[in-house]
Enzyme design. Structure first.
Site, PDB file in Angstrom:
ATOM      1  N   LEU A   1       7.338  -4.091  -0.189  1.00  0.00           N
ATOM      2  CA  LEU A   1       6.438  -4.761   0.748  1.00  0.00           C
ATOM      3  C   LEU A   1       6.589  -6.275   0.684  1.00  0.00           C
ATOM      4  O   LEU A   1       6.631  -6.945   1.717  1.00  0.00           O
ATOM      5  CB  LEU A   1       4.989  -4.353   0.438  1.00  0.00           C
ATOM      6  CG  LEU A   1       3.930  -4.992   1.331  1.00  0.00           C
ATOM      7  CD1 LEU A   1       4.130  -4.598   2.801  1.00  0.00           C
ATOM      8  CD2 LEU A   1       2.532  -4.612   0.870  1.00  0.00           C
TER       9      LEU A   1
ATOM     10  N   ILE B   1       1.854 -11.451 -13.263  1.00  0.00           N
ATOM     11  CA  ILE B   1       0.406 -11.451 -13.000  1.00  0.00           C
ATOM     12  C   ILE B   1      -0.419 -11.032 -14.214  1.00  0.00           C
ATOM     13  O   ILE B   1      -1.621 -11.223 -14.230  1.00  0.00           O
ATOM     14  CB  ILE B   1       0.034 -10.608 -11.758  1.00  0.00           C
ATOM     15  CG1 ILE B   1       0.397  -9.123 -11.938  1.00  0.00           C
ATOM     16  CG2 ILE B   1       0.642 -11.204 -10.496  1.00  0.00           C
ATOM     17  CD1 ILE B   1      -0.257  -8.216 -10.899  1.00  0.00           C
TER      18      ILE B   1
ATOM     19  N   ALA C   1       2.527  -4.878  -8.041  1.00  0.00           N
ATOM     20  CA  ALA C   1       1.811  -3.706  -8.559  1.00  0.00           C
ATOM     21  C   ALA C   1       2.735  -2.924  -9.474  1.00  0.00           C
ATOM     22  O   ALA C   1       3.966  -3.053  -9.384  1.00  0.00           O
ATOM     23  CB  ALA C   1       1.364  -2.813  -7.401  1.00  0.00           C
TER      24      ALA C   1
ATOM     25  N   TYR D   1      -2.639   6.176 -11.914  1.00  0.00           N
ATOM     26  CA  TYR D   1      -2.304   5.123 -10.944  1.00  0.00           C
ATOM     27  C   TYR D   1      -3.464   4.926  -9.968  1.00  0.00           C
ATOM     28  O   TYR D   1      -3.901   3.794  -9.726  1.00  0.00           O
ATOM     29  CB  TYR D   1      -1.016   5.518 -10.212  1.00  0.00           C
ATOM     30  CG  TYR D   1      -0.670   4.684  -9.009  1.00  0.00           C
ATOM     31  CD1 TYR D   1      -0.148   3.403  -9.124  1.00  0.00           C
ATOM     32  CD2 TYR D   1      -0.848   5.197  -7.711  1.00  0.00           C
ATOM     33  CE1 TYR D   1       0.175   2.650  -8.004  1.00  0.00           C
ATOM     34  CE2 TYR D   1      -0.519   4.459  -6.595  1.00  0.00           C
ATOM     35  CZ  TYR D   1      -0.012   3.190  -6.735  1.00  0.00           C
ATOM     36  OH  TYR D   1       0.308   2.448  -5.618  1.00  0.00           O
TER      37      TYR D   1
HETATM   38  N1  LIG Z   1       5.146   2.674  -2.624  1.00  0.00           N
HETATM   39  C1  LIG Z   1       4.181   3.459  -2.126  1.00  0.00           C
HETATM   40  O1  LIG Z   1       4.423   4.591  -1.665  1.00  0.00           O
HETATM   41  C2  LIG Z   1       2.763   2.954  -2.102  1.00  0.00           C
HETATM   42  C3  LIG Z   1       1.749   3.817  -1.657  1.00  0.00           C
HETATM   43  C4  LIG Z   1       0.437   3.334  -1.603  1.00  0.00           C
HETATM   44  C5  LIG Z   1       0.154   2.032  -1.982  1.00  0.00           C
HETATM   45  N2  LIG Z   1       1.163   1.223  -2.423  1.00  0.00           N
HETATM   46  C6  LIG Z   1       0.829  -0.149  -2.809  1.00  0.00           C
HETATM   47  O2  LIG Z   1       1.538  -1.019  -1.961  1.00  0.00           O
HETATM   48  C7  LIG Z   1       1.825  -2.254  -2.643  1.00  0.00           C
HETATM   49  C8  LIG Z   1       3.296  -2.585  -2.516  1.00  0.00           C
HETATM   50  O3  LIG Z   1       4.040  -1.530  -3.103  1.00  0.00           O
HETATM   51  P1  LIG Z   1       5.627  -1.501  -3.065  1.00  0.00           P
HETATM   52  O4  LIG Z   1       6.042  -0.172  -2.554  1.00  0.00           O
HETATM   53  O5  LIG Z   1       6.149  -2.739  -2.425  1.00  0.00           O
HETATM   54  O6  LIG Z   1       5.914  -1.544  -4.636  1.00  0.00           O
HETATM   55  P2  LIG Z   1       7.267  -1.921  -5.411  1.00  0.00           P
HETATM   56  O7  LIG Z   1       8.427  -1.832  -4.494  1.00  0.00           O
HETATM   57  O8  LIG Z   1       7.248  -1.114  -6.651  1.00  0.00           O
HETATM   58  O9  LIG Z   1       7.044  -3.456  -5.748  1.00  0.00           O
HETATM   59  C9  LIG Z   1       6.108  -3.875  -6.672  1.00  0.00           C
HETATM   60  C10 LIG Z   1       6.513  -5.243  -7.145  1.00  0.00           C
HETATM   61  O10 LIG Z   1       5.536  -5.669  -8.094  1.00  0.00           O
HETATM   62  C11 LIG Z   1       6.208  -6.404  -9.060  1.00  0.00           C
HETATM   63  N3  LIG Z   1       5.518  -6.444 -10.343  1.00  0.00           N
HETATM   64  C12 LIG Z   1       5.345  -5.434 -11.240  1.00  0.00           C
HETATM   65  N4  LIG Z   1       4.715  -5.901 -12.328  1.00  0.00           N
HETATM   66  C13 LIG Z   1       4.497  -7.220 -12.124  1.00  0.00           C
HETATM   67  C14 LIG Z   1       3.910  -8.248 -12.881  1.00  0.00           C
HETATM   68  N5  LIG Z   1       3.418  -8.022 -14.111  1.00  0.00           N
HETATM   69  N6  LIG Z   1       3.848  -9.485 -12.351  1.00  0.00           N
HETATM   70  C15 LIG Z   1       4.349  -9.750 -11.132  1.00  0.00           C
HETATM   71  N7  LIG Z   1       4.936  -8.828 -10.360  1.00  0.00           N
HETATM   72  C16 LIG Z   1       5.011  -7.568 -10.857  1.00  0.00           C
HETATM   73  C17 LIG Z   1       7.550  -5.723  -9.235  1.00  0.00           C
HETATM   74  O11 LIG Z   1       8.445  -6.674  -9.717  1.00  0.00           O
HETATM   75  P3  LIG Z   1       9.604  -6.296 -10.751  1.00  0.00           P
HETATM   76  O12 LIG Z   1      10.511  -5.402  -9.992  1.00  0.00           O
HETATM   77  O13 LIG Z   1      10.156  -7.606 -11.090  1.00  0.00           O
HETATM   78  O14 LIG Z   1       8.941  -5.577 -11.882  1.00  0.00           O
HETATM   79  C18 LIG Z   1       7.882  -5.273  -7.823  1.00  0.00           C
HETATM   80  O15 LIG Z   1       8.729  -6.196  -7.179  1.00  0.00           O
HETATM   81  C19 LIG Z   1       1.340  -2.024  -4.077  1.00  0.00           C
HETATM   82  O16 LIG Z   1       0.053  -2.561  -4.223  1.00  0.00           O
HETATM   83  C20 LIG Z   1       1.259  -0.520  -4.214  1.00  0.00           C
HETATM   84  O17 LIG Z   1       0.313  -0.129  -5.182  1.00  0.00           O
HETATM   85  C21 LIG Z   1       2.454   1.653  -2.470  1.00  0.00           C
END
Ligand SMILES: NC(=O)c1ccc[n+]([C@@H]2O[C@H](COP(=O)([O-])OP(=O)(O)OC[C@H]3O[C@@H](n4cnc5c(N)ncnc54)[C@H](OP(=O)(O)O)[C@@H]3O)[C@@H](O)[C@H]2O)c1
Length: 281
Positions: free
Chosen positions: A13, A38, A61, A127
């Site tokens: 995202l 974070i 996240a 989660y």
């Molecule tokens: N994916 C789904 O199907 C889904 C469904 C429902 C809701 N969501 C929500 O949608 C949002 C975006 O999800 P997404 O799919 O884009 O997730 P994602 O691709 O897993 O990306 C999450 C990002 O958060 C970063 N992150 C993890 N730990 C961190 C920390 N301590 N400090 C700073 N950054 C950190 C990661 O960076 P690194 O790679 O460097 O660790 C990664 O780039 C999240 O809030 C998630 O909970 C996702």
């Protein structure tokens, strides 16, 4: 200094949002987990008080749902709850609006209808519990916030179900996919546009839900993804495909509040078609 700041800018995202803002010529600062971890409260406070954004798009996240059940249980909580609290506290300090992304996993999935934004929550996996606690951290800290619950996210810039299906179809001529979990897929592009829409239109603060319109099972979603591939997709039950973390059976969230802001939501089939065109061009 830019008006917008993005956390987790290397995720599915976060990357989509950066591209959207680039296309629209909107200035922003974006931080990955190196630039702003974070969970590091001092770093979060330092970066955000230096940048003084008007809006924080909080995309960072911990999203490994099964790992959150055991070996990454603490990390799940540290990132999704403590990390979100740090970001919310920093937002409060500089007077920034916060956009936090949450999940359909805050629900148990036993409702056969659509979950309204104020429906009782009952997360069944670690989660979902942490993301709900993240929502509460935002609600208890700020007044100027948008919480957007989303589900089944797919986009060009990361790992997701669509890429997994396309990859498996390269190797196998038959795939089995769960048919008794129903939800709403969400294209990161639609979600990023909605995040920007909320802040640009000064929509009322509070809780929203955003996915692409329509619903489907994972089996139906896979069948649509692979309809032009020579692969036999067969339905199975959740019992036939056990996973570590509990998955809601029916987590279809109402989109009415999002639509009431004037935002037009494409169906998941339209979104998928556009996504597939983008990644295969
Ligand atoms: N994916 C789904 O199907 C889904 C469904 C429902 C809701 N969501 C929500 O949608 C949002 C975006 O999800 P997404 O799919 O884009 O997730 P994602 O691709 O897993 O990306 C999450 C990002 O958060 C970063 N992150 C993890 N730990 C961190 C920390 N301590 N400090 C700073 N950054 C950190 C990661 O960076 P690194 O790679 O460097 O660790 C990664 O780039 C999240 O809030 C998630 O909970 C996702």
């Amino acid at each position: 200094m830019a008006d917008y700041l993005i956390t987790g800018c290397n995720g599915q995202l976060g990357t989509e949002l950066c591209h959207l803002l680039d296309e629209q010529g909107i200035a922003y600062t974006a931080f990955d987990s190196q630039g702003m971890d974070i969970t590091d409260r001092d770093q979060v406070m330092k970066v955000i008080t230096q940048e003084k954004p008007q809006v924080i798009f909080h995309c960072a996240a911990f999203t490994a749902v099964d790992a959150a059940e055991d070996e990454k249980r603490d990390l799940n909580w540290q990132v999704n709850v403590d990390g979100t609290q740090n970001v919310a506290d920093a937002a409060k300090k500089v007077g920034a609006k916060l956009v936090y992304i949450s999940t359909d996993y805050v629900f148990d999935g036993t409702n056969q209808g659509e979950y309204q934004v104020d429906a009782p929550t009952n997360p069944k996996n670690e989660y979902g519990k942490a993301k709900l606690a993240g929502e509460q951290a935002v609600e208890n800290t700020l007044t100027d916030y948008y919480i957007i619950r989303t589900s089944w996210v797919f986009g060009q810039y990361g790992h997701n179900f669509v890429f997994t299906m396309l990859k498996l179809a390269e190797t196998y001529d038959k795939l089995t996919v769960v048919d008794d979990q129903v939800g709403r897929p969400t294209w990161t592009r639609t979600l990023a546009e909605f995040m920007l829409h909320l802040v640009q239109t000064n929509a009322p603060f509070g809780m929203y839900q955003l996915s692409n319109d329509g619903d489907c099972s994972w089996f139906k979603f896979a069948s649509e993804i692979l309809k032009d591939h020579d692969v036999d997709v067969q339905p199975v039950t959740s019992e036939q495909y056990p996973q570590k973390a509990y998955r809601p059976r029916h987590s279809v969230m109402s989109l009415e509040k999002a639509k009431a802001t004037g935002f037009t939501i494409p169906t998941w089939q339209e979104a998928l078609q556009q996504f597939l065109a983008d990644v295969t061009e």
